[in-house]
Design a protein around this motif. Structure first.
Motif, PDB file in Angstrom:
ATOM      1  N   LYS A  14     -20.527  38.367  53.429  1.00 57.08           N
ATOM      2  CA  LYS A  14     -19.372  39.232  53.718  1.00 57.08           C
ATOM      3  C   LYS A  14     -19.092  39.295  55.214  1.00 57.08           C
ATOM      4  CE  LYS A  14     -21.404  42.681  51.630  1.00 57.08           C
ATOM      5  NZ  LYS A  14     -22.599  41.914  51.225  1.00 57.08           N
ATOM      6  N   SER A  15     -20.133  39.570  55.991  1.00 57.30           N
ATOM      7  CA  SER A  15     -19.927  39.719  57.430  1.00 57.30           C
ATOM      8  C   SER A  15     -19.605  38.370  58.079  1.00 57.30           C
ATOM      9  CB  SER A  15     -21.165  40.335  58.087  1.00 57.30           C
ATOM     10  OG  SER A  15     -21.417  41.610  57.522  1.00 57.30           O
ATOM     11  N   THR A  16     -20.167  37.304  57.542  1.00 54.72           N
ATOM     12  CA  THR A  16     -19.859  35.966  58.064  1.00 54.72           C
ATOM     13  C   THR A  16     -18.371  35.686  57.906  1.00 54.72           C
ATOM     14  OG1 THR A  16     -22.060  35.226  57.440  1.00 54.72           O
ATOM     15  CG2 THR A  16     -20.423  33.501  57.832  1.00 54.72           C
ATOM     16  N   ALA A  56     -19.014  41.640  63.358  1.00 52.36           N
ATOM     17  CA  ALA A  56     -19.955  42.129  62.358  1.00 52.36           C
ATOM     18  C   ALA A  56     -21.294  41.401  62.479  1.00 52.36           C
ATOM     19  CB  ALA A  56     -19.367  41.942  60.958  1.00 52.36           C
ATOM     20  N   LYS A  57     -22.368  42.168  62.337  1.00 50.51           N
ATOM     21  CA  LYS A  57     -23.700  41.590  62.439  1.00 50.51           C
ATOM     22  C   LYS A  57     -24.018  40.810  61.152  1.00 50.51           C
ATOM     23  CE  LYS A  57     -28.212  43.296  63.634  1.00 50.51           C
ATOM     24  NZ  LYS A  57     -29.080  44.427  63.400  1.00 50.51           N
ATOM     25  N   VAL A  58     -24.561  39.603  61.302  1.00 49.55           N
ATOM     26  CA  VAL A  58     -24.934  38.824  60.112  1.00 49.55           C
ATOM     27  C   VAL A  58     -26.412  38.452  60.195  1.00 49.55           C
ATOM     28  CG1 VAL A  58     -22.651  37.777  59.907  1.00 49.55           C
ATOM     29  CG2 VAL A  58     -24.437  36.527  61.065  1.00 49.55           C
ATOM     30  N   LEU A  88     -12.080  45.963  55.864  1.00 54.74           N
ATOM     31  CA  LEU A  88     -13.248  46.846  55.840  1.00 54.74           C
ATOM     32  C   LEU A  88     -14.464  46.059  55.362  1.00 54.74           C
ATOM     33  CD1 LEU A  88     -14.196  49.812  56.176  1.00 54.74           C
ATOM     34  CD2 LEU A  88     -13.641  50.168  53.771  1.00 54.74           C
ATOM     35  N   ASP A  89     -15.436  45.892  56.257  1.00 56.72           N
ATOM     36  CA  ASP A  89     -16.690  45.229  55.889  1.00 56.72           C
ATOM     37  C   ASP A  89     -17.616  46.316  55.346  1.00 56.72           C
ATOM     38  OD1 ASP A  89     -18.752  43.387  55.636  1.00 56.72           O
ATOM     39  OD2 ASP A  89     -19.368  43.516  57.735  1.00 56.72           O
ATOM     40  N   THR A  90     -18.277  46.044  54.237  1.00 54.22           N
ATOM     41  CA  THR A  90     -19.113  47.083  53.618  1.00 54.22           C
ATOM     42  C   THR A  90     -20.540  46.570  53.437  1.00 54.22           C
ATOM     43  OG1 THR A  90     -18.673  46.357  51.339  1.00 54.22           O
ATOM     44  CG2 THR A  90     -17.101  47.905  52.299  1.00 54.22           C
TER      45      THR A  90
HETATM   46 MG   LIG Z   1     -23.043  42.254  56.178  1.00 56.85          MG
END
Ligand SMILES: [Mg+2]
Ligand SMILES: Nc1nc2c(ncn2[C@@H]2O[C@H](COP(=O)(O)OP(=O)(O)OP(=O)(O)O)[C@@H](O)[C@H]2O)c(=O)[nH]1
Length: 303
Positions: A149-151, A162-164, A186-188
Motif C-alpha cells: 500500500k505505502s509503496t 509513506a514509510k515502507v 489516504l494510506d491506512t
Molecule cells: Mg504501509
C-alpha cells in the motif's frame, strides 16, 4: 494408532492450533478505516497477486456495498503470469473490476491512477449526479499488511512520504497524502480479519509476510510451501536449483534436510539444523529467488 482417514491425509495441517493473531492496533485501524469511508469517493483494496482470494479482507466489500470499489492485485512480478491472466478473467466474469499491478513499475502505477477518476465519475453518473466534481478525488488504500500500500502511495508521490518495509505493520496510522494529479489519498495500516479459521490460511499469510512470522515455526511454513506447490501441480515452477537442489523434493522434510546438508547448517553431532534451513528457504522465497509462484487458482478456472 495411526489415523488414516482421508480428510487428514488430504490436509496435514487440519487440527493444528491456530495462532488467532489479531492485535489491538488492527481493531483500532479497522474502526478508523470505517470512520474514514464516508470521506472518500473510492475504496482501493490491495491484495497479493500470488493469492488474490486469501489475501482479500472479505469484510471490506461487504461492509460498504454501495461505495465505488477497485480491487488491485499487487506484486504481479512475483506471481505466475498465466495464473494472473486466469484470475483477471475470473474477476471479469464475476463483474468485479480488478487491476493487476507491479507497484514498483511507474508506468503500471500511472495506468492504475488513470482509472480512479474515471471510476468515480462513472459512479456519480450512474447515481444521476450531474454537477461536475470540482475538487480532488479522494480515495482510500486498504488491505492486509505488507501488500504494498505505502509503496504504491510513494510511487505516486514525488517525495516518498509513506514509510515502507518488508514486514507487516510498517504503517501505524491513517495518513492523507495530496498527489499532484488532483487526487487525495489516504494510506491506512494493514489489517487482517479477526478470525482466520484454517491453519493453511495462516501458513500462507505467514509465507507471504502478511502475518507476523515469529508466531509459527519456520519449518512448518516450509512444509506448507512444499505441500501447496505439489498440490497445485506447481512444483516444476519452483527454482529448486537456486537452493542448490538437483531434484524436486517430495516434501518439506526432504527439502529442509537437503538444504541443511547443502549449506552445512548443522547442529553439534552433525544433525541438520532444520530451523536455520527453513529460515534460509523463506528468505530466498521472499527475495524472489525461487521463481514466480501463485498459490491459489480461481474457482472453476475455465482455461
Ligand atoms: Mg504501509
Ligand atoms: N516485488 C514486489 N515488491 C513489492 C511490490 N510492492 C511492494 N513491494 C515490497 O513489499 C514490501 C511491503 O511494502 P509496503 O508498501 O510497506 O506494504 P504496506 O502494505 O504499506 O504494509 P503495512 O504498512 O505493513 O500494512 C516492501 O518491501 C516493498 O518494497 C511489488 O509490486 N513487487
Amino acid at each position: 494408532m495411526k489415523n488414516n482417514t482421508p480428510s487428514i491425509t488430504s490436509d496435514p495441517f487440519a487440527g493444528m492450533a491456530l495462532t488467532g493473531w489479531y492485535p489491538g492496533h488492527m481493531l483500532k485501524a479497522t474502526r478508523q478505516m470505517q470512520e474514514a469511508v464516508s470521506l472518500v469517493d473510492l475504496i482501493v483494496e490491495l491484495v497479493d497477486a500470488r493469492a488474490p482470494a486469501s489475501t482479500r479482507n472479505p469484510e471490506i466489500r461487504r461492509s460498504f456495498p454501495n461505495k465505488p470499489f477497485l480491487l488491485v492485485a499487487n506484486k504481479t512480478d512475483l506471481a505466475d503470469h498465466a495464473a494472473s491472466r486466469l484470475w483477471e478473467k475470473w474477476f471479469a466474469e464475476q463483474g468485479e473490476r480488478a487491476f493487476f499491478l507491479d507497484a514498483r513499475r511507474i508506468a503500471n502505477v500511472r495506468g492504475l491512477a488513470g482509472l480512479w477518476r474515471q471510476i468515480v465519475l462513472e459512479s456519480r453518473a450512474a447515481r444521476g449526479v450531474t454537477r461536475p466534481l470540482n475538487r480532488p478525488v479522494r480515495l482510500m488504500i486498504v488491505g492486509v499488511p505488507n501488500v504494498g500500500k505505502s509503496t504504491l502511495v510513494n510511487r505516486l508521490h514525488s517525495r516518498n512520504k509513506a514509510k515502507v518495509g518488508p514486514k507487516p505493520g510498517v504503517t501505524r496510522h491513517n495518513q492523507w497524502i495530496a498527489l499532484d494529479n488532483d487526487v487525495e489519498l489516504l494510506d491506512t495500516p494493514g489489517i487482517l480479519w479477526p478470525r482466520i479459521l484454517d491453519k493453511k490460511h495462516e501458513l500462507l499469510l505467514t509465507l507471504l509476510g502478511i502475518m507476523k512470522e515469529d508466531l509459527i515455526q519456520p519449518t512448518l511454513v516450509v512444509e506448507y510451501f512444499c505441500w501447496i506447490v505439489h498440490r497445485l501441480g506447481n512444483s516444476e515452477a519452483v527454482a529448486w536449483d537456486a537452493l542448490g537442489l538437483t531434484t524436486t523434493p517430495k516434501d518439506g522434510a526432504e527439502l529442509l534436510n537437503a538444504l541443511a546438508q547443502r549449506r552445512g547448517l548443522l547442529l553439534p553431532g552433525g544433525i541438520p539444523d532444520l530451523d536455520r534451513a527453513a529460515i534460509a528457504i523463506i528468505k530466498d522465497f521472499r527475495n524472489a529467488r525461487l521463481g514466480r509462484i501463485t498459490f491459489e487458482m480461481p474457482p472453476k478456472a475455465t482455461e
